[in-house]
Write an enzyme that holds these catalytic residues in place. Structure first.
Site, PDB file in Angstrom:
ATOM      1  N   LYS A 224      -6.751  -4.077  13.618  1.00  0.00           N
ATOM      2  CA  LYS A 224      -5.472  -3.529  14.088  1.00  0.00           C
ATOM      3  C   LYS A 224      -5.047  -4.160  15.420  1.00  0.00           C
ATOM      4  O   LYS A 224      -3.861  -4.308  15.689  1.00  0.00           O
ATOM      5  CB  LYS A 224      -5.559  -2.009  14.217  1.00  0.00           C
ATOM      6  CG  LYS A 224      -5.760  -1.291  12.867  1.00  0.00           C
ATOM      7  CD  LYS A 224      -4.608  -1.556  11.916  1.00  0.00           C
ATOM      8  CE  LYS A 224      -4.677  -0.731  10.658  1.00  0.00           C
ATOM      9  NZ  LYS A 224      -3.541  -0.935   9.759  1.00  0.00           N
TER      10      LYS A 224
ATOM     11  N   ALA B  74     -10.686  -4.048  15.426  1.00  0.00           N
ATOM     12  CA  ALA B  74     -10.492  -5.504  15.494  1.00  0.00           C
ATOM     13  C   ALA B  74      -9.297  -5.910  14.631  1.00  0.00           C
ATOM     14  O   ALA B  74      -8.437  -6.698  15.047  1.00  0.00           O
ATOM     15  CB  ALA B  74     -11.754  -6.228  15.023  1.00  0.00           C
TER      16      ALA B  74
ATOM     17  N   ARG C 219       0.911   5.949  -1.853  1.00  0.00           N
ATOM     18  CA  ARG C 219       0.665   7.273  -1.232  1.00  0.00           C
ATOM     19  C   ARG C 219       0.712   7.151   0.295  1.00  0.00           C
ATOM     20  O   ARG C 219       0.941   6.062   0.839  1.00  0.00           O
ATOM     21  CB  ARG C 219      -0.693   7.801  -1.674  1.00  0.00           C
ATOM     22  CG  ARG C 219      -1.831   6.983  -1.085  1.00  0.00           C
ATOM     23  CD  ARG C 219      -3.198   7.500  -1.465  1.00  0.00           C
ATOM     24  NE  ARG C 219      -4.195   6.970  -0.564  1.00  0.00           N
ATOM     25  CZ  ARG C 219      -5.500   7.034  -0.751  1.00  0.00           C
ATOM     26  NH1 ARG C 219      -5.975   7.609  -1.840  1.00  0.00           N
ATOM     27  NH2 ARG C 219      -6.350   6.547   0.125  1.00  0.00           N
TER      28      ARG C 219
ATOM     29  N   ASN D 219       1.832  -2.368   5.425  1.00  0.00           N
ATOM     30  CA  ASN D 219       1.252  -1.035   5.646  1.00  0.00           C
ATOM     31  C   ASN D 219      -0.155  -0.887   5.085  1.00  0.00           C
ATOM     32  O   ASN D 219      -0.942  -0.103   5.612  1.00  0.00           O
ATOM     33  CB  ASN D 219       2.181   0.009   5.006  1.00  0.00           C
ATOM     34  CG  ASN D 219       1.504   1.362   4.872  1.00  0.00           C
ATOM     35  OD1 ASN D 219       1.416   2.125   5.836  1.00  0.00           O
ATOM     36  ND2 ASN D 219       0.996   1.657   3.668  1.00  0.00           N
TER      37      ASN D 219
ATOM     38  N   ILE E  82      -2.466  10.761  11.805  1.00  0.00           N
ATOM     39  CA  ILE E  82      -1.434  11.185  10.862  1.00  0.00           C
ATOM     40  C   ILE E  82      -2.119  11.775   9.632  1.00  0.00           C
ATOM     41  O   ILE E  82      -3.075  11.181   9.109  1.00  0.00           O
ATOM     42  CB  ILE E  82      -0.536   9.983  10.440  1.00  0.00           C
ATOM     43  CG1 ILE E  82      -0.013   9.211  11.669  1.00  0.00           C
ATOM     44  CG2 ILE E  82       0.612  10.452   9.531  1.00  0.00           C
ATOM     45  CD1 ILE E  82       0.894   9.981  12.607  1.00  0.00           C
TER      46      ILE E  82
ATOM     47  N   GLY F  44       0.816  -1.218   0.000  1.00  0.00           N
ATOM     48  CA  GLY F  44       0.000   0.000   0.000  1.00  0.00           C
ATOM     49  C   GLY F  44       0.845   1.261   0.000  1.00  0.00           C
ATOM     50  O   GLY F  44       0.587   2.195   0.763  1.00  0.00           O
TER      51      GLY F  44
ATOM     52  N   ASP G 122      -3.559  -7.182  -4.803  1.00  0.00           N
ATOM     53  CA  ASP G 122      -4.462  -6.957  -3.677  1.00  0.00           C
ATOM     54  C   ASP G 122      -3.946  -7.838  -2.537  1.00  0.00           C
ATOM     55  O   ASP G 122      -3.999  -9.069  -2.632  1.00  0.00           O
ATOM     56  CB  ASP G 122      -5.882  -7.366  -4.101  1.00  0.00           C
ATOM     57  CG  ASP G 122      -6.875  -7.304  -2.954  1.00  0.00           C
ATOM     58  OD1 ASP G 122      -6.458  -7.107  -1.796  1.00  0.00           O
ATOM     59  OD2 ASP G 122      -8.087  -7.463  -3.223  1.00  0.00           O
ATOM     60  N   VAL G 123      -3.439  -7.212  -1.481  1.00  0.00           N
ATOM     61  CA  VAL G 123      -2.794  -8.011  -0.435  1.00  0.00           C
ATOM     62  C   VAL G 123      -3.772  -8.850   0.395  1.00  0.00           C
ATOM     63  O   VAL G 123      -3.347  -9.694   1.182  1.00  0.00           O
ATOM     64  CB  VAL G 123      -1.889  -7.147   0.495  1.00  0.00           C
ATOM     65  CG1 VAL G 123      -0.626  -6.736  -0.208  1.00  0.00           C
ATOM     66  CG2 VAL G 123      -2.635  -5.954   1.058  1.00  0.00           C
TER      67      VAL G 123
ATOM     68  N   TYR H 180     -12.231  -1.850  12.094  1.00  0.00           N
ATOM     69  CA  TYR H 180     -10.844  -1.365  12.001  1.00  0.00           C
ATOM     70  C   TYR H 180     -10.069  -1.699  13.282  1.00  0.00           C
ATOM     71  O   TYR H 180      -8.934  -2.204  13.223  1.00  0.00           O
ATOM     72  CB  TYR H 180     -10.879   0.145  11.761  1.00  0.00           C
ATOM     73  CG  TYR H 180      -9.541   0.794  11.523  1.00  0.00           C
ATOM     74  CD1 TYR H 180      -8.890   0.678  10.291  1.00  0.00           C
ATOM     75  CD2 TYR H 180      -8.922   1.546  12.520  1.00  0.00           C
ATOM     76  CE1 TYR H 180      -7.662   1.295  10.074  1.00  0.00           C
ATOM     77  CE2 TYR H 180      -7.699   2.164  12.310  1.00  0.00           C
ATOM     78  CZ  TYR H 180      -7.076   2.039  11.077  1.00  0.00           C
ATOM     79  OH  TYR H 180      -5.865   2.647  10.870  1.00  0.00           O
TER      80      TYR H 180
END
Ligand code: NAI
Length: 242
Positions: free
Chosen positions: A154, A152, A10, A85, A183, A7, A59-60, A150
């Site tokens: 992370k 869950a 950018r 990432n 960020i 990813g 696509d990971v 999200y």
């Protein structure tokens, strides 16, 4: 030295790729589509440090696509650094969150780390060296209302980081994670001004972080200076959670 960053067209991934290029790594950029690299000077910027730069579109969250990417990397030699990432948000309150959006976030943010760590980790196991960095989040450490999926995904990355460190440490492979707070990237630009103002109140340094401030820590963790650090989660949040 060679590094792959998922990813990385950018945002934080691109900043990490640039920083590692500055440190002398040949770079493999990954993103989900060719489109991500249109009107984008990341490859040029990386090459300006005098290192190689290749793009691998995959696509990971797709197991076989990651296996294919790893076999192409293996065919051309070794790999020193994997930065997991790639990530997305699909926020909403739990009561209204669809199964589809839950699964989507888990697959892209969490299963991708299984896919990449397994396939790239296999190359590192054979080499008996390597460094893996997972990009988790303060949402994974503390939870966040409106981010059930999200948080869950992370949170799982934190356990995966520690498990990878324990399983692969004996073969000279280190695995650590960074947990950024707020960020400034296209991901956080999507938040409303009200949400952004609310976040700012809780940050001790009273400002948002920049992608470079995450990239610097990742570069340190990949370097020899961090040779006795593994299984750790480094929070980069300007003091968000104190
Ligand atoms: P971003 O949205 O600017 O960049 C994410 C990149 O990942 C994009 O280029 C996107 O195309 C790519 N991507 C998405 N799905 C993919 C897939 N299936 N396969 C390959 N690539 C894919 O996001 P940002 O802010 O740079 O985030 C990077 C990482 O940092 C994410 O894992 C995010 O969860 C994490 N993070 C970001 C924070 C922030 O405040 N921006 C805070 C904490 C964590």
């Amino acid at each position: 030295m060679k590094a792959i960053i998922t990813g990385s067209a950018r945002g934080i991934g691109a900043a990490i790729a640039l920083k590692l290029a500055e440190d002398g790594y040949n770079i493999i950029l990954n993103d989900v589509s060719e489109k991500a690299f249109e009107n984008n000077d990341i490859v040029q910027k990386i090459k300006s440090f005098g290192v190689d730069c290749h793009i691998k579109i995959a696509d990971v969250s797709d197991y076989e696509a990651c296996e294919q990417m790893a076999s192409e990397i293996k065919a051309i030699g070794s790999i020193d650094v994997l930065v997991n990432n790639a990530g997305i948000t699909r926020d909403g309150l739990l009561a209204r969150m669809s199964e589809e959006l839950y699964d989507m976030v888990i697959n892209i943010n969490q299963k991708s780390v299984f896919n990449m760590t397994k396939h790239i980790g296999n190359i590192m196991l054979r080499q008996k060296s390597g460094c893996i960095i997972n990009v988790t989040s303060v949402a994974g450490l503390y939870g966040n209302a409106g981010q059930f999926n999200y948080s869950a995904s992370k949170g799982a990355l934190i356990a995966m980081t520690k498990t990878t460190a324990k399983e692969l440490g004996g073969r000279g492979i280190r695995c650590n994670a960074v947990a950024p707070g707020f960020i400034r990237t296209p991901m956080t630009d999507k938040l409303t001004p009200e949400q952004q103002a609310e976040m700012l109140k809780a940050i001790a340094l009273k400002r948002y972080g920049e992608p470079d401030e995450v990239a610097n820590v990742v570069a340190f963790l990949c370097s020899e200076k961090a040779s006795y650090i593994t299984g750790q989660i480094i929070e980069i949040s300007g003091g968000l959670s104190m």
